[in-house]
Design an enzyme around this catalytic site. Structure first.
Site, PDB file in Angstrom:
ATOM      1  N   LYS A 111     -21.035  21.705 -17.482  1.00  0.00           N
ATOM      2  CA  LYS A 111     -21.828  22.931 -17.468  1.00  0.00           C
ATOM      3  C   LYS A 111     -23.278  22.586 -17.770  1.00  0.00           C
ATOM      4  CE  LYS A 111     -22.151  27.472 -19.607  1.00  0.00           C
ATOM      5  NZ  LYS A 111     -21.504  28.452 -20.484  1.00  0.00           N
ATOM      6  N   LYS A 164     -20.250  24.003 -13.214  1.00  0.00           N
ATOM      7  CA  LYS A 164     -21.014  25.245 -13.271  1.00  0.00           C
ATOM      8  C   LYS A 164     -22.476  24.939 -13.528  1.00  0.00           C
ATOM      9  CE  LYS A 164     -21.316  29.302 -16.116  1.00  0.00           C
ATOM     10  NZ  LYS A 164     -20.886  29.983 -17.294  1.00  0.00           N
TER      11      LYS A 164
HETATM   12  C1  PBG Z   1     -21.045  31.399 -21.924  1.00  0.00           C
HETATM   13  C2  PBG Z   1     -21.178  31.657 -20.477  1.00  0.00           C
HETATM   14  C3  PBG Z   1     -22.345  31.827 -19.740  1.00  0.00           C
HETATM   15  C4  PBG Z   1     -21.948  32.087 -18.431  1.00  0.00           C
HETATM   16  C5  PBG Z   1     -20.567  32.092 -18.416  1.00  0.00           C
HETATM   17  N1  PBG Z   1     -20.112  31.800 -19.685  1.00  0.00           N
HETATM   18  C6  PBG Z   1     -23.749  31.865 -20.182  1.00  0.00           C
HETATM   19  C7  PBG Z   1     -24.477  30.656 -20.578  1.00  0.00           C
HETATM   20  O1  PBG Z   1     -23.931  29.577 -20.736  1.00  0.00           O
HETATM   21  O2  PBG Z   1     -25.671  30.797 -20.815  1.00  0.00           O
HETATM   22  C8  PBG Z   1     -22.859  32.319 -17.274  1.00  0.00           C
HETATM   23  C9  PBG Z   1     -22.235  32.994 -16.097  1.00  0.00           C
HETATM   24  C10 PBG Z   1     -23.219  33.432 -15.085  1.00  0.00           C
HETATM   25  O3  PBG Z   1     -24.428  33.148 -15.180  1.00  0.00           O
HETATM   26  O4  PBG Z   1     -22.789  34.099 -14.134  1.00  0.00           O
HETATM   27  N2  PBG Z   1     -20.401  32.471 -22.573  1.00  0.00           N
END
Ligand code: PBG
Length: 327
Positions: free
Chosen positions: A197, A249
């Site tokens: 991520k 992601k």
């Molecule tokens: C963390 C989380 C995020 C997203 C999904 N889970 C936010 C981040 O890491 O800042 C982002 C999902 C998206 O942007 O569609 N809870």
């Protein structure tokens, strides 16, 4: 002059020929719909930066979940937006917190007809907006956070979730969550690990969707966008700790990472087409610059082509409608 003459256009001549030789399939069961539920709402309300996506009330979430299942989605990923936040993010671990209540509601509604997933992270619940709890010096405390994630995993499992989505990027989070689940007898609850991520600008609209309080950034725990090999270490560790599915992601800016992960691991690979990927297409469409239907299907096909077999996308229901219309 070579013989036979190479004529690749031969197989592109008719729709039927193109369909016959198509390499990449996109099926409804591969698409997972992320959904937001906001504590205290009596009806759904729009999210300004994500046109077409809603913050749901408990009731509207149940209804929309049933509709998505009816449409044929592969799963639902639930995010909770609490009315109040605190330093410890206690709304995430509270069995009566908005997300845990929503999991119970959705499971009561759809049962095993789809895969119900819960986002396992503290950022929606903390007053400072970070994905973990803070040490006295203001940094995110990795190991103290793991204890919170363990409790959150038990709460989500007790609420009936099928998969927990560990998305906080703390070291050791998958192992801590696996141990917590097993220790509480939830051996059948799986882990969808947000393994690679990245600290991405494309999360912008999500922060709006969950009313995030974050100032600053997540670069001390999420990955540097330039690092591809590091993603393989993240993924390998998560699998060693017990991840059932690994996820990359965001998706579209990281297709190379999806491809290398998919060619390296033997567990299912997912990708998350995140808020900013959604909103940039919708914004261009609103300006008349892109053909919406084609752009949606092309992005999803590209993510499949890179090697993701599961895609989380805000267009899940929409894309299924487009897929059904194109046959
Ligand atoms: C963390 C989380 C995020 C997203 C999904 N889970 C936010 C981040 O890491 O800042 C982002 C999902 C998206 O942007 O569609 N809870």
């Amino acid at each position: 002059m070579t013989f036979p003459e190479v004529r690749l256009r031969r197989l592109r001549r008719t729709e039927s020929l193109r369909r016959l030789v198509g390499e990449t399939t996109l099926a409804p069961r591969q698409l997972v719909l992320p959904m937001f539920v906001r504590e205290g709402l009596t009806q759904a309300r729009p999210i300004a930066s994500m046109p077409g996506v809603l913050q749901h009330s408990r009731d509207s979430l149940r209804k929309a979940a049933a509709e998505a299942v009816q449409a044929g989605v592969g799963g639902l990923m639930l995010f909770g937006v609490p009315a109040r936040r605190d330093e410890a993010g206690s709304g995430g671990t509270d069995p009566d917190g908005v997300l845990n209540v929503a999991i119970r509601d959705v499971v009561a509604e759809v049962g095993d007809d789809t895969v119900v997933m819960g986002d396992l992270c503290l950022d929606e619940f903390t007053s400072h907006g970070h994905c973990g709890v803070l040490a006295p010096d203001g940094s995110v405390d990795n190991d103290a956070t793991l204890a919170c994630y363990a409790e959150m995993a038990r709460a989500q499992a007790a609420a009936g979730v099928h998969l927990v989505g560990t998305s906080g990027m703390m070291d050791g989070q998958v192992g801590a969550v696996r141990r917590a689940l097993d220790g509480a007898g939830h051996t059948g609850v799986g882990i969808l690990a947000y393994a690679a991520k990245y600290a991405s600008a494309f999360y912008g609209p999500f922060r709006d969707a969950v009313e995030s309080a974050l100032t600053g950034d997540r670069r001390s725990y999420q990955q540097d966008p330039g690092n591809a090999r590091e993603a393989l270490r993240e993924v390998a560790l998560d699998i060693a700790e017990g991840a059932d599915i690994v996820m990359v992601k965001p998706a579209l800016p990281y297709l190379d990472v999806i491809a290398s992960v998919a060619s390296t691991v033997d567990v299912p690979v997912a990708a998350y087409q995140i808020s900013g990927e959604y909103s940039m297409v919708e914004a261009a469409v609103a300006n008349g610059w892109l053909d919406r239907d084609r752009a949606i299907l092309e992005t999803l096909t590209s993510i499949r082509r890179a090697g993701a077999q599961i895609i989380l996308t805000y267009w899940a229901v929409e894309a299924i409608r487009l897929l059904r219309a194109s046959y």
